[in-house]
Design an enzyme around this catalytic site. Sequence first.
Site, PDB file in Angstrom:
ATOM      1  N   LYS A 152       1.021  -1.037  -0.203  1.00  0.00           N
ATOM      2  CA  LYS A 152      -0.138   0.102   0.036  1.00  0.00           C
ATOM      3  C   LYS A 152       0.997   0.918  -0.161  1.00  0.00           C
ATOM      4  O   LYS A 152       1.571   1.629   1.046  1.00  0.00           O
ATOM      5  CB  LYS A 152      -0.939  -0.515   1.448  1.00  0.00           C
ATOM      6  CG  LYS A 152      -2.164   1.536   1.337  1.00  0.00           C
ATOM      7  CD  LYS A 152      -2.945   1.238   2.196  1.00  0.00           C
ATOM      8  CE  LYS A 152      -2.093   1.719   3.320  1.00  0.00           C
ATOM      9  NZ  LYS A 152      -2.307   3.111   3.688  1.00  0.00           N
ATOM     10  N   ASP A 169      -3.421   3.926  -1.884  1.00  0.00           N
ATOM     11  CA  ASP A 169      -4.662   4.406  -0.971  1.00  0.00           C
ATOM     12  C   ASP A 169      -4.340   5.851  -1.116  1.00  0.00           C
ATOM     13  O   ASP A 169      -3.650   6.310   0.444  1.00  0.00           O
ATOM     14  CB  ASP A 169      -3.920   3.946   0.418  1.00  0.00           C
ATOM     15  CG  ASP A 169      -5.435   4.095   1.229  1.00  0.00           C
ATOM     16  OD1 ASP A 169      -6.748   4.423   1.031  1.00  0.00           O
ATOM     17  OD2 ASP A 169      -4.775   3.457   2.445  1.00  0.00           O
ATOM     18  N   LYS A 204      -7.732   7.828  -0.300  1.00  0.00           N
ATOM     19  CA  LYS A 204      -8.515   8.215  -0.650  1.00  0.00           C
ATOM     20  C   LYS A 204      -9.434   9.593  -1.322  1.00  0.00           C
ATOM     21  O   LYS A 204      -8.854  10.914  -0.576  1.00  0.00           O
ATOM     22  CB  LYS A 204      -8.651   8.094   1.030  1.00  0.00           C
ATOM     23  CG  LYS A 204      -7.881   7.606   2.537  1.00  0.00           C
ATOM     24  CD  LYS A 204      -8.087   6.932   3.427  1.00  0.00           C
ATOM     25  CE  LYS A 204      -7.653   6.197   4.164  1.00  0.00           C
ATOM     26  NZ  LYS A 204      -5.537   6.374   3.739  1.00  0.00           N
ATOM     27  N   ASP A 215     -13.061  14.347  -3.723  1.00  0.00           N
ATOM     28  CA  ASP A 215     -13.299  15.894  -4.093  1.00  0.00           C
ATOM     29  C   ASP A 215     -15.082  15.749  -4.602  1.00  0.00           C
ATOM     30  O   ASP A 215     -15.284  14.993  -4.878  1.00  0.00           O
ATOM     31  CB  ASP A 215     -12.538  15.761  -4.577  1.00  0.00           C
ATOM     32  CG  ASP A 215     -11.740  17.542  -5.185  1.00  0.00           C
ATOM     33  OD1 ASP A 215     -12.298  18.391  -4.956  1.00  0.00           O
ATOM     34  OD2 ASP A 215     -10.964  17.777  -4.842  1.00  0.00           O
ATOM     35  N   THR A 256      -9.896   3.757  10.963  1.00  0.00           N
ATOM     36  CA  THR A 256     -10.222   3.235  12.254  1.00  0.00           C
ATOM     37  C   THR A 256      -9.361   4.387  13.212  1.00  0.00           C
ATOM     38  O   THR A 256      -9.431   3.161  13.871  1.00  0.00           O
ATOM     39  CB  THR A 256      -9.377   2.015  12.057  1.00  0.00           C
ATOM     40  OG1 THR A 256      -8.549   1.953  10.870  1.00  0.00           O
ATOM     41  CG2 THR A 256      -9.679   0.910  11.068  1.00  0.00           C
ATOM     42  N   ARG A 313       1.859   0.028  11.323  1.00  0.00           N
ATOM     43  CA  ARG A 313       3.284  -0.548  12.184  1.00  0.00           C
ATOM     44  C   ARG A 313       3.781  -1.601  13.144  1.00  0.00           C
ATOM     45  O   ARG A 313       4.633  -1.673  13.399  1.00  0.00           O
ATOM     46  CB  ARG A 313       3.218   1.209  12.741  1.00  0.00           C
ATOM     47  CG  ARG A 313       2.869   2.449  12.172  1.00  0.00           C
ATOM     48  CD  ARG A 313       2.635   3.476  12.891  1.00  0.00           C
ATOM     49  NE  ARG A 313       0.587   3.658  13.243  1.00  0.00           N
ATOM     50  CZ  ARG A 313       0.479   4.431  13.211  1.00  0.00           C
ATOM     51  NH1 ARG A 313       1.023   5.198  13.759  1.00  0.00           N
ATOM     52  NH2 ARG A 313      -1.025   3.912  12.828  1.00  0.00           N
TER      53      ARG A 313
HETATM   54  O1  C5P Z   1       0.024   1.482  11.125  1.00  0.00           O
HETATM   55  P1  C5P Z   1      -0.774   1.207  11.090  1.00  0.00           P
HETATM   56  O2  C5P Z   1      -1.045  -0.223  10.761  1.00  0.00           O
HETATM   57  O3  C5P Z   1      -1.830   1.669  12.326  1.00  0.00           O
HETATM   58  O4  C5P Z   1      -1.403   1.984   9.377  1.00  0.00           O
HETATM   59  C1  C5P Z   1      -2.858   1.927   9.051  1.00  0.00           C
HETATM   60  C2  C5P Z   1      -2.646   2.261   7.931  1.00  0.00           C
HETATM   61  O5  C5P Z   1      -4.125   2.388   6.857  1.00  0.00           O
HETATM   62  C3  C5P Z   1      -2.568   3.983   7.369  1.00  0.00           C
HETATM   63  O6  C5P Z   1      -1.240   3.252   6.225  1.00  0.00           O
HETATM   64  C4  C5P Z   1      -3.522   4.254   6.981  1.00  0.00           C
HETATM   65  O7  C5P Z   1      -3.344   5.377   6.336  1.00  0.00           O
HETATM   66  C5  C5P Z   1      -4.128   3.608   6.655  1.00  0.00           C
HETATM   67  N1  C5P Z   1      -5.237   3.916   6.853  1.00  0.00           N
HETATM   68  C6  C5P Z   1      -6.341   3.389   8.193  1.00  0.00           C
HETATM   69  N2  C5P Z   1      -7.806   3.280   8.591  1.00  0.00           N
HETATM   70  C7  C5P Z   1      -8.841   3.905   7.034  1.00  0.00           C
HETATM   71  C8  C5P Z   1      -8.309   3.514   6.315  1.00  0.00           C
HETATM   72  C9  C5P Z   1      -6.494   3.779   5.774  1.00  0.00           C
HETATM   73  O8  C5P Z   1      -5.540   3.386   8.794  1.00  0.00           O
HETATM   74  N3  C5P Z   1      -9.870   3.879   7.284  1.00  0.00           N
END
Ligand code: C5P
Length: 237
Positions: A39, A66, A68, A71, A126, A217
């Site tokens: 991603k 991604d 998102k 617009d 999330t 992460r």
């Molecule tokens: O580091 P972590 O596992 O929290 O990363 C989550 C990834 O998913 C990030 O790149 C974030 O931009 C993306 N994301 C998210 N929640 C969403 C959509 C995408 O955390 N609803």
Amino acid sequence: MLNSSFYNTPKIIIALDFCNKKSAMKLVNLLDPSTFYLKVGKEMFTTLGCKFVRELHQLGFNIFLDLKFHDIPNTVFHAIKAAADLGVWMLSVHASGGKEMLISAKKALKSFKKNTPLLIAVTSLTSLKEKNLKEIGIHMSLEKYVLTLSKLSNDCGLDGVVCPGREAKKIKLLYGNSYKIITPGIRCYSDNTFDQNHVITPKKAKEYKIDYIVVGRSITTSKNPIKKLNFIIESMK
Ligand code: C5P
């Protein structure tokens, strides 16, 4: 190279959220492109641009771009077309952009035919709690909000949604197996949750029949990312 192809197991999308190419490539070079998806989000795309996406694509990876988009319909139409031209596997928009925007995004992919990217909509981030929804004037439960936007995205012909794990099972039951569920906020028990407020373990993701988990992460901050990935794969077997 690590491989994670198991029947009925969520596929792993690695969120390449790094501040430079060197760190990203250190991880990328350890991964098998036939089994791991990558991603590219706002951080890396803003830093490295289209060239980086093309390079990853040339290495054989399926890329979830991604960005998102959110617009007016015309702008999203052209942004989606430009993104699809990069040869990516999946693209995202915010479902809260509304019906016309979603339909316009879908229309933009009509001319691609072979290798058309999947178009998915983010329902609720999330990181958002119900209290955050109220702050932006949305007075309904998080579950209702996610289900409302999932229905809208399905009605507009999108291929699936990004949603917190808790709502995944219901969405699958409502719209069937071909409607893809992508869930970020994946954490193993020992992980820091950071800014995420809706986290689930990889094991739960399998139970919830999630198609793709987005893992950032949990891996990218790990001292031994491969050991961690192995642990995640094992816990979903
Ligand atoms: O580091 P972590 O596992 O929290 O990363 C989550 C990834 O998913 C990030 O790149 C974030 O931009 C993306 N994301 C998210 N929640 C969403 C959509 C995408 O955390 N609803």
